[in-house]
Design an enzyme around this catalytic site. Structure first.
Site, PDB file in Angstrom:
ATOM      1  N   ASP A 187       0.807  -1.222   0.000  1.00 13.55           N
ATOM      2  CA  ASP A 187       0.000   0.000   0.000  1.00 13.55           C
ATOM      3  C   ASP A 187       0.848   1.283   0.000  1.00 13.55           C
ATOM      4  O   ASP A 187       0.652   2.176   0.848  1.00 13.55           O
ATOM      5  CB  ASP A 187      -0.919   0.033   1.243  1.00 13.55           C
ATOM      6  CG  ASP A 187      -1.689  -1.260   1.446  1.00 13.55           C
ATOM      7  OD1 ASP A 187      -2.156  -1.836   0.453  1.00 13.55           O
ATOM      8  OD2 ASP A 187      -1.819  -1.685   2.610  1.00 13.55           O
ATOM      9  N   GLU A 241     -11.457  -0.242  -3.022  1.00 14.39           N
ATOM     10  CA  GLU A 241     -10.641   0.332  -1.943  1.00 14.39           C
ATOM     11  C   GLU A 241      -9.481   1.097  -2.592  1.00 14.39           C
ATOM     12  O   GLU A 241      -9.439   1.271  -3.804  1.00 14.39           O
ATOM     13  CB  GLU A 241     -10.104  -0.771  -1.011  1.00 14.39           C
ATOM     14  CG  GLU A 241      -9.200  -1.779  -1.688  1.00 14.39           C
ATOM     15  CD  GLU A 241      -8.843  -2.966  -0.806  1.00 14.39           C
ATOM     16  OE1 GLU A 241      -9.321  -3.079   0.336  1.00 14.39           O
ATOM     17  OE2 GLU A 241      -8.069  -3.826  -1.284  1.00 14.39           O
TER      18      GLU A 241
HETATM   19  O1  FUB Z   1      -2.961  -3.741   3.437  1.00 10.82           O
HETATM   20  C1  FUB Z   1      -4.222  -3.949   4.042  1.00 10.82           C
HETATM   21  C2  FUB Z   1      -5.317  -3.647   3.075  1.00 10.82           C
HETATM   22  O2  FUB Z   1      -5.140  -4.438   1.902  1.00 10.82           O
HETATM   23  C3  FUB Z   1      -5.334  -2.240   2.549  1.00 10.82           C
HETATM   24  O3  FUB Z   1      -5.860  -1.303   3.455  1.00 10.82           O
HETATM   25  C4  FUB Z   1      -6.110  -2.432   1.309  1.00 10.82           C
HETATM   26  O4  FUB Z   1      -6.086  -1.356   0.433  1.00 10.82           O
HETATM   27  C5  FUB Z   1      -5.451  -3.670   0.736  1.00 10.82           C
HETATM   28  O5  FUB Z   1      -4.261  -3.386   0.061  1.00 10.82           O
END
Ligand code: FUB
Length: 326
Positions: free
Chosen positions: A19, A226
């Protein structure tokens, strides 16, 4: 000696990272990723395999310079309101202070967005005692416009809990979206000058198709899942995001940072591993996509590595799609 940064290769190999939110601060690239840890717990659609508890910050003096690990800059034990799952963070700068934004579950298991501050982009960061009032869900991204106005974008469905906020309250029993209905989209709010609070309630910003109709929840190749990230190029706001279950980084454009945004296409085809999450930054006249994949761990979803690659715009403002392994 630290390893020199090379496009499409893990930027660091001594820990697993994911991320990446990249920013140019003090003429260097600073990267704010999450930190993947080993665990022997469950893997599920709630994201329980992502058991992160702290953050490191990395920097590069140049695009091919050694990658510096500035060490642990924040740990969940230092955040009074947080209990677990320090997921995808972001950072911003205003008036001599660096702000580090991060999601975590509160003591009731509800995701909230916290903020911590430092006088240095490399941290360490001191957390505020409470989460930012009015925040929920995951993956904060803070965009500071040319006039200094700052906007916070948040959201993630499934484990990111956005479905559970559709009445305005957290309803733990809410299931997944009806595929025939309008897709739940990113939430955005203008921030106050203090960068520690929202100036208004978070509200949804829809992604529209070319006929100005909101994307449907069943449109998994295009709908928001997301990983929001906003940048501006030639006066156009680019809202970029992960489509989650279909594994693309996609983008949509608008003439307002609040949207609505119109879907334009894909930036990144699927990477190794379930999740895909990115940021886009301009450095020395070129645009770069920071992203992650699970190639270093041999495909283990929760052991990811941050990478970067150059991206190119066409004359009409569209972005050339990256095929990560070609
Ligand atoms: O890294 C944890 C979660 O997985 C993140 O918050 C999301 O965007 C996904 O990458």
């Amino acid at each position: 000696m630290n390893k020199r940064a090379k496009q499409n290769e893990p930027l660091v190999t001594h820990i697993y990272t994911a991320d990446p939110s990249a920013h140019v601060f003090e003429d260097k690239i600073y990267i704010y990723p999450s930190h993947d840890l080993e665990h022997d717990g469950v893997s599920d659609d709630e994201g329980n395999q992502y058991t992160m508890e702290d953050y490191h910050v990395f920097s590069m003096d140049d695009i091919d310079a050694p990658v510096v690990d500035h060490g642990q800059v924040l740990h969940v034990d230092d955040v009074p309101w947080a209990s677990e799952k320090m997921w995808a963070p972001d950072a911003a700068y205003k008036n001599g202070t660096y702000y580090f934004y991060f999601p975590a579950k509160d003591k009731d298991g509800i995701f909230r967005i916290g903020v911590a501050t430092s006088k240095s982009p490399a941290g360490p960061f001191t957390p505020e005692p409470n989460y930012i009032p009015g925040t929920f869900s995951i993956d904060p991204a803070v965009f500071v416009d040319d006039d200094g106005s700052a906007y916070m974008y948040i959201g993630g469905i499934w484990g990111g809990q956005l479905e559970k906020w559709q009445t305005g309250e957290f309803v733990a029993t809410t299931g997944l979206q009806d595929p025939s209905k309008e897709a739940i989209s990113v939430y955005v709010a203008k921030m106050n000058e203090d960068m520690l609070s929202l100036a208004e309630p978070l509200k949804e910003s829809k992604i529209l198709d070319k006929n100005d109709r909101p994307l449907l929840a069943g449109d998994e190749d295009r709908r928001f899942f997301e990983a929001p990230w906003v940048f501006k190029n030639n006066g156009t706001y680019y809202f970029t995001y992960s489509t989650g279950s279909s594994h693309y980084i996609a983008y949509a454009t608008s003439d307002s940072p609040m949207g609505p945004y119109t879907y334009r296409g894909r930036i990144l085809e699927p990477v190794i591993g379930w999740t895909t999450h990115h940021s886009i930054v301009k450095f020395k006249g070129k645009w770069y996509l920071f992203y992650h994949d699970s190639s270093l761990s041999g495909g283990i979803d929760h052991r990811r590595s941050i990478k970067f690659t150059e991206i190119k715009f066409n004359k009409d403002g569209t972005i050339q799609t990256i095929f990560p392994y070609k």
